[in-house]
Design an enzyme around this catalytic site. Structure first.
Site, short mmCIF file in Angstrom:
data_model
loop_
_atom_site.label_atom_id
_atom_site.label_comp_id
_atom_site.label_asym_id
_atom_site.label_seq_id
_atom_site.Cartn_x
_atom_site.Cartn_y
_atom_site.Cartn_z
N LYS A 111 -15.04 3.47 6.03
CA LYS A 111 -13.80 3.18 6.75
C LYS A 111 -13.78 3.91 8.09
O LYS A 111 -14.34 5.01 8.22
CB LYS A 111 -12.58 3.62 5.93
CG LYS A 111 -12.26 2.74 4.74
CD LYS A 111 -10.86 3.04 4.21
CE LYS A 111 -9.80 2.58 5.20
NZ LYS A 111 -8.44 2.83 4.67
N GLU A 122 0.85 -1.19 0.00
CA GLU A 122 0.00 0.00 0.00
C GLU A 122 0.88 1.24 0.00
O GLU A 122 1.85 1.32 0.76
CB GLU A 122 -0.91 0.05 1.23
CG GLU A 122 -1.93 -1.07 1.34
CD GLU A 122 -2.77 -0.96 2.61
OE1 GLU A 122 -2.88 0.15 3.18
OE2 GLU A 122 -3.32 -1.99 3.04
N GLU A 156 -9.14 9.14 6.11
CA GLU A 156 -9.24 7.72 5.80
C GLU A 156 -10.28 7.37 4.74
O GLU A 156 -10.15 6.37 4.05
CB GLU A 156 -9.52 6.91 7.07
CG GLU A 156 -8.30 6.64 7.92
CD GLU A 156 -7.30 5.72 7.23
OE1 GLU A 156 -7.71 4.87 6.43
OE2 GLU A 156 -6.10 5.87 7.48
N GLU A 191 -13.84 5.19 0.15
CA GLU A 191 -14.62 4.25 0.96
C GLU A 191 -15.20 5.01 2.16
O GLU A 191 -14.49 5.32 3.11
CB GLU A 191 -13.72 3.10 1.45
CG GLU A 191 -13.12 2.28 0.33
CD GLU A 191 -12.13 1.26 0.84
OE1 GLU A 191 -12.56 0.20 1.35
OE2 GLU A 191 -10.90 1.53 0.77
#
Length: 491
Positions: A325, A272, A333, A322
Site C-alpha cells: 500500500k 471502512e 498504511e 498489506e
C-alpha cells in the site's frame, strides 16, 4: 459494523462479518475489508477457510479478483465486490462496458450455491480531496450504468450498487462544530446529493468510510479518549444529545447532512473503520484491540448513535496487513490488518461482543521460505555507503516499522540496517543477490528479532514466486515439445 443481536444462539464469532443472530435482519452487523495490495498473497481458499472458522459472514473486496471470487464459492459469506477508480471513466461512458463487467464478475459467480454477492462498490472514495475532483463528474454516470447493468442482468432487486465515500465529504462549521450543524462540503454538495438521490431511488445504501484514528493522527490536540468507545473524556453536547466518542459524532454529522438534503432515513453502511498496529506513535496492538473491540461491542449492543437509534452496519478495516500500500497518507498504511501478513491474529478479539477474551483462528497450513535472514555483516568495518544502501532497501520494501513511535524505532544503526536489508531480502524471495548491498549484507540463520521488533520470514506464496515457476514451466514445455518433434521425425 454489524450489529447483530442476541436471542438465543446468536453468534458467529464475528468480527469480520457480523455476528448473526436469529430473528434480525442479516444485512446488519460487522463485516471486514479484504485488501490484496501485498507482495506475497496467502492462498485465497485458506483465507476463506479462516474466515469461516472465525464466523466471519460479510466481506468487502476492492476488486473482483478471480482466485478470491472462486474461493468464496459456496462459502455463504456475504460479499461487497469493488470496482477500482481507474475503471470509472470507461464505466461512465459506455453502458456496454458495464454490461461486460457485470457478466464477467457478477453473473459468473452469483448463481445458486455460488458467491453470495450483496453489493457492488463503484469506486473507492472518489471524492477524496486529494484527488482534486478527478472523479467528480464521472462517478454518478458510472454508478448509474453499473446499477442499470445489474438490472438488465436480472440482479437489480437483490444486488445494489453503492459508492464508498470518505468522511471528508461532510463537515460542521468551525463556528458551530457539532453534528447537527453538519452538511455536505460545498464544492461537492450538488454531486453528492445527486448520488444520494440515485441510491435512494434504487433502495441502495449510502456507504461512508470513518476513521477515528485519523482524527488523532491529524490533530495533536485531539482528545485521545474521544477516539475510543470507553474513554472518560468530557462528552460533547449538541442540544439534547451527548457524544462520548468521535465515531458517533461523525456518523450523526452525516445523518444531519442527509437530513438537510431531504433523506433523513437514508440507509447507511460504514464501509471502512479500524485502527493500525504500527507505523505511528498511536498505532499499536494495544490501541488497535481497544478500538476494534470497542466498535464491535458498540455495534453488537444495537443502540446505534444518539440521533440514529438502532442497529449499525460496518466493515472493519482490515483483514490482513498489506505491504504494497502507498504510505503517502502515513507509515501506518501497511499495518491496518487484524491479522498479520501470514494470517496470524495480532491480538485477541471477541467477535460476539459478549466480553469474552476469545482468540481468533489463524490461517492454517501456511508455508514459509527457509528460516534465514539478511543482516548487516558484523565483520564489515567500512560503513561509508551504509546510508545509501538502507535508503535503497527501504525505497523498494516496507520499512515503516522503523519510524518514530513504531515497533522497531528503538534499534541501533546496525539494527536499522539489518531490518531494512531483511525486508528487501524477504520481498525478493530470499534471492542471494538480494542480500549483497555492496558487500554489507550477510545471510544468517539466527533470528535477529529484538523484543517487539520482529524480523519476518516471507511466506512461500506470492506474486513474485509465480512468474519464476511459470518461466520454468515454459522452459520444460519447450523441451518436451522439442522431444516430441524429434521423435516424430525419427519414427
Amino acid at each position: 459494523m454489524i450489529m447483530i443481536m442476541t436471542i438465543l444462539l446468536c453468534f458467529s464469532t464475528a468480527f469480520i462479518s457480523f455476528v448473526s443472530c436469529s430473528g434480525l435482519d442479516s444485512n446488519l452487523g460487522v463485516g471486514v475489508n479484504w485488501g490484496t495490495m501485498t507482495s506475497h498473497q496467502l492462498p485465497p481458499e485458506k483465507v476463506v477457510e479462516m474466515m469461516r472458522a472465525n464466523g466471519f459472514k460479510k466481506v468487502k473486496l476492492f476488486e473482483a479478483e478471480k482466485r478470491i471470487m472462486e474461493a468464496l464459492i459456496g462459502s455463504e459469506i456475504e460479499v461487497m465486490v469493488g470496482i477500482p477508480n481507474f475503471m470509472l471513466l470507461d464505466l461512465s461512458q459506455d453502458p456496454s462496458y458495464a454490461d461486460y463487467w457485470v457478466d464477467a464478475n457478477i453473473t459468473t459467480y452469483a448463481y445458486p450455491g455460488g458467491v453470495n454477492i450483496k453489493y457492488v462498490a463503484v469506486g473507492n472514495e472518489p471524492f477524496l480531496r486529494a484527488y482534486n475532483a478527478t472523479y467528480l463528474q464521472i462517478t454518478l454516470p458510472a454508478l448509474k450504468n453499473v446499477q442499470n447493468a445489474l438490472n438488465r442482468a436480472g440482479y437489480g432487486s437483490k444486488i445494489k450498487a453503492t459508492v464508498p465515500l470518505n468522511a471528508d465529504i461532510y463537515e460542521s462549521p468551525e463556528s458551530n462544530p457539532v453534528p447537527s450543524a453538519g452538511d455536505f462540503r460545498l464544492d461537492i454538495k450538488d454531486a453528492t446529493i445527486e448520488i444520494v438521490e440515485f441510491l435512494y431511488s434504487n433502495d441502495a445504501p449510502f456507504t461512508v468510510n470513518i476513521y477515528p484514528f485519523l482524527s488523532l493522527y491529524g490533530n495533536p490536540y485531539f482528545p485521545m479518549d474521544f477516539a475510543f468507545f470507553d474513554g472518560s473524556n468530557r462528552p460533547l453536547k449538541d442540544g439534547n444529545y451527548l457524544y462520548t466518542n468521535v465515531f458517533d459524532a461523525n456518523y450523526d454529522t452525516l445523518v444531519a447532512s442527509l437530513t438537510k438534503a431531504g433523506y433523513p432515513d437514508m440507509k447507511i453502511i460504514v464501509g471502512e473503520i479500524g485502527w493500525p498496529t504500527d507505523g505511528d506513535i498511536h498505532a499499536n496492538v494495544k490501541f488497535a484491540k481497544r478500538f476494534n473491540q470497542g466498535v464491535i461491542n458498540h455495534v453488537m449492543g444495537s443502540k446505534g448513535t444518539p440521533v440514529r437509534i438502532g442497529p449499525l452496519e460496518i466493515y472493519l478495516f482490515s483483514l490482513l496487513d498489506e505491504n504494497k500500500k502507498s504510505i503517502a497518507p502515513g507509515s501506518f498504511e501497511t499495518h491496518w490488518g487484524i491479522f498479520e501478513y501470514n494470517g496470524k491474529p495480532k491480538y485477541q478479539l471477541d467477535l460476539t461482543g459478549s466480553k469474552r477474551n476469545k482468540g481468533l483462528a489463524p490461517v492454517l497450513g501456511v508455508r514459509y521460505m527457509s528460516r534465514k535472514w539478511c543482516v548487516l555483516n558484523p565483520r564489515v568495518k567500512e560503513l561509508n555507503g551504509l546510508a545509501k544502501e538502507i535508503d535503497y532497501a527501504c525505497s523498494l520494501s516496507d520499512c515503516t516499522s522503523l519510524g518514530y513511535g513504531s515497533s522497531c524505532n528503538h534499534l541501533t544503526l546496525a539494527g536499522n540496517a539489518s531490518f531494512a536489508f531483511n525486508m528487501y531480502y524477504q520481498l525478493n524471495d530470499q534471492s542471494d543477490w538480494a542480500c549483497e548491498f555492496s558487500g554489507l549484507g550477510i545471510v544468517t540463520r539466527e533470528d535477529p528479532s529484538v523484543g517487539k521488533c520482529r524480523f519476518p520470514v516471507t511466506i512461500a506464496y506470492g506474486t513474485l514466486v509465480v512468474p519464476v515457476r511459470r518461466k520454468v514451466l515454459k522452459v520444460l514445455l519447450g523441451v518436451l515439445e522439442g522431444c516430441i518433434v524429434f521423435l516424430l521425425l525419427v519414427s
